[in-house]
Design an enzyme around this catalytic site. Structure first.
Site, PDB file in Angstrom:
ATOM      1  N   SER A 114     -34.834  23.016 -17.905  1.00 15.02           N
ATOM      2  CA  SER A 114     -35.950  22.896 -16.961  1.00 15.02           C
ATOM      3  C   SER A 114     -36.410  21.475 -16.693  1.00 15.02           C
ATOM      4  CB  SER A 114     -37.151  23.707 -17.448  1.00 15.02           C
ATOM      5  OG  SER A 114     -36.785  25.019 -17.564  1.00 15.02           O
TER       6      SER A 114
ATOM      7  N   SER B 239     -36.483  20.216 -13.824  1.00 18.39           N
ATOM      8  CA  SER B 239     -37.284  20.213 -12.593  1.00 18.39           C
ATOM      9  C   SER B 239     -38.713  20.671 -12.871  1.00 18.39           C
ATOM     10  CB  SER B 239     -36.626  21.054 -11.496  1.00 18.39           C
ATOM     11  OG  SER B 239     -36.414  22.355 -11.936  1.00 18.39           O
TER      12      SER B 239
ATOM     13  N   GLU C 123     -40.935  24.950  -6.175  1.00 16.27           N
ATOM     14  CA  GLU C 123     -39.535  25.437  -6.202  1.00 16.27           C
ATOM     15  C   GLU C 123     -39.283  26.377  -5.024  1.00 16.27           C
ATOM     16  OE1 GLU C 123     -37.068  24.765  -8.371  1.00 16.27           O
ATOM     17  OE2 GLU C 123     -38.160  23.747  -9.974  1.00 16.27           O
TER      18      GLU C 123
ATOM     19  N   ASP D 151     -40.720  28.500 -16.697  1.00 17.13           N
ATOM     20  CA  ASP D 151     -40.445  27.092 -17.004  1.00 17.13           C
ATOM     21  C   ASP D 151     -41.696  26.238 -16.860  1.00 17.13           C
ATOM     22  OD1 ASP D 151     -37.993  28.244 -17.026  1.00 17.13           O
ATOM     23  OD2 ASP D 151     -37.192  27.147 -15.317  1.00 17.13           O
TER      24      ASP D 151
HETATM   25  C1  GLA Z   1     -34.739  29.632 -14.495  1.00 16.18           C
HETATM   26  C2  GLA Z   1     -36.024  29.980 -13.734  1.00 16.18           C
HETATM   27  C3  GLA Z   1     -36.982  30.787 -14.614  1.00 16.18           C
HETATM   28  C4  GLA Z   1     -36.288  31.979 -15.260  1.00 16.18           C
HETATM   29  C5  GLA Z   1     -34.974  31.541 -15.906  1.00 16.18           C
HETATM   30  C6  GLA Z   1     -34.176  32.700 -16.431  1.00 16.18           C
HETATM   31  O1  GLA Z   1     -35.004  28.743 -15.544  1.00 16.18           O
HETATM   32  O2  GLA Z   1     -36.674  28.809 -13.306  1.00 16.18           O
HETATM   33  O3  GLA Z   1     -38.087  31.202 -13.848  1.00 16.18           O
HETATM   34  O4  GLA Z   1     -36.091  33.007 -14.342  1.00 16.18           O
HETATM   35  O5  GLA Z   1     -34.147  30.811 -15.014  1.00 16.18           O
HETATM   36  O6  GLA Z   1     -34.852  33.332 -17.454  1.00 16.18           O
END
Ligand code: GLA
Length: 383
Positions: A124, A126, A158, A170
């Site tokens: 994550s 982003s 996003e 995230d």
């Molecule tokens: C990405 C998305 C999250 C979640 C995950 C899978 O990281 O940003 O919101 O859906 O995938 O669990």
């Protein structure tokens, strides 16, 4: 990440003065993948890697942003038509726009930022970028936006500026993170609970396949559509079902002939995964790490065979964990590349890492990256 380094770049690229420094982390997720946008549970924690930004209002209506890592400078206004093309800048622009849409004024600012959360590795990066700017602007401008809304600003960025219809996990983890604790979030009610996570005798380690899938965002959005298709079919018989969280396997079976085989498999995975998060929480309360690990393997199987978001490299790393007696292992995050998360006994750690690195290199001709997990605090002001 080093504050002095970020500061020195800020000074160099702007007018020699300094501003305030903020940071937000990336995240891990112990279990509960692709459950957030289905109203289910997730179990993330913030990590000791993230984004750090120095920011100072510049008295204009323009944002002047410098990415230290990309050595790239972008300037943009804050009206909808000013959207920059550069992808990293769209995150900052999106956060500003989402704050403005909520009725606040965002003046121009200078910023230089850097990160040590690997891009596209499922940790994550982003969300860390969005949370840094949402948190910083809220703090600097005294906007009084609460923490959940800060996370939602990142999520809306996003959706509206980056083309990913992600859930809330995230951004939530990045804003709410707490050192030493994982957080169970109910994505339907938004209730959450901190779980201190110090598994005696075990370590958490990430193995990064260094695979980045180009089409990850469209494939991700497609998974979400499959879940929605299953919900629409179930709703005809059970009108109160709003998310897959509200359904069960019996109800899914009732609509088997009405939805595609692919949508069925996706929904089956999600319904099982939501239950696995609850099972893992029960097991953790009893200190039963064997069950935690077994559920992680079940998640990997589901993500690989039913949700189909794994890849050859991640399946290989998962098999490698199994072969080395690792307690639990699975692909982490959205999938299509990135990392496996592994729960491994201390005494097996060295042998596992050595074997995983050398056999991965033999097969794929490059080293996977290894990251030890340190569960850390969420968004904060550093200076
Ligand atoms: C990405 C998305 C999250 C979640 C995950 C899978 O990281 O940003 O919101 O859906 O995938 O669990």
């Amino acid at each position: 990440m080093d504050i002095e380094f970020v500061r020195s770049r800020f000074i160099k690229h702007f007018d020699g003065t300094t501003g305030s420094v903020y940071a937000s982390p990336g995240r891990i997720n112990l279990i509960g993948e692709h459950t957030d946008y289905n109203g289910g549970f997730v179990f993330p924690g913030a990590i000791d890697k993230g984004i750090m930004a120095e920011i100072k209002l510049n008295g204009t209506d323009k944002v002047r942003a410098y990415s230290i890592d990309m050595k790239d400078y972008v300037e943009f206004g804050l009206n909808e038509e000013d959207a920059p093309r550069t992808s990293w800048a769209r995150y900052i622009f999106g956060v500003c726009r989402e704050i403005i849409k909520r009725g606040h004024k965002v003046p121009g600012f200078n910023t230089a930022f850097a990160g040590d959360v690997p891009l596209g590795a499922g940790m994550s990066s982003s969300a860390a970028l969005e949370s840094t700017f949402a948190f910083a602007l809220n703090d600097m401008l005294g906007l009084g936006i609460d923490q959940f809304e800060l996370a939602k600003i990142g999520q809306a960025t996003e959706h509206n500026y980056c083309g990913v219809n992600c859930g809330i996990m995230d951004q939530f983890a990045s804003v709410f993170g707490k050192a030493g604790s994982l957080i169970r979030l109910d994505c339907r009610s938004l209730e959450y609970q901190y779980f201190p996570f110090k598994p005696e005798g075990y370590r958490l380690v990430l193995l990064d396949s260094v695979v980045k899938h180009e089409l990850a965002s469209s494939a991700y959005n497609k998974r979400r559509q499959s879940c929605e298709a299953a919900v629409s079919a179930i709703q005809k018989r059970h009108p109160h079902v709003e998310f897959l969280r509200d359904a069960n396997m019996d109800w899914l079976k009732e609509v088997k002939e009405e939805i595609s085989a692919e949508d069925y498999m996706r929904a089956e995975y999600v319904i099982e995964e939501i239950q696995r998060v609850l099972d893992v929480c029960d097991a953790l309360e009893k200190g039963d790490y064997e069950t935690v690990g077994q559920k992680m393997y079940e998640t990997h199987y589901g993500m690989s065979k039913l949700y189909e978001v794994s890849c050859e490299e991640l399946d290989f790393l998962n098999d490698c964990a199994k072969k080395n007696g690792v307690t639990g292992s699975r692909v982490m995050g959205g999938g299509f590349g990135g990392c496996t998360i592994n729960l491994v006994k201390n005494e097996l750690y060295d042998a596992f890492i050595a074997d995983a690195v050398s056999s991965f290199k033999n097969k794929f001709g490059r080293d996977p990256k290894v990251y030890d997990v340190v569960i850390s605090d969420g968004s904060r002001k550093l200076l």
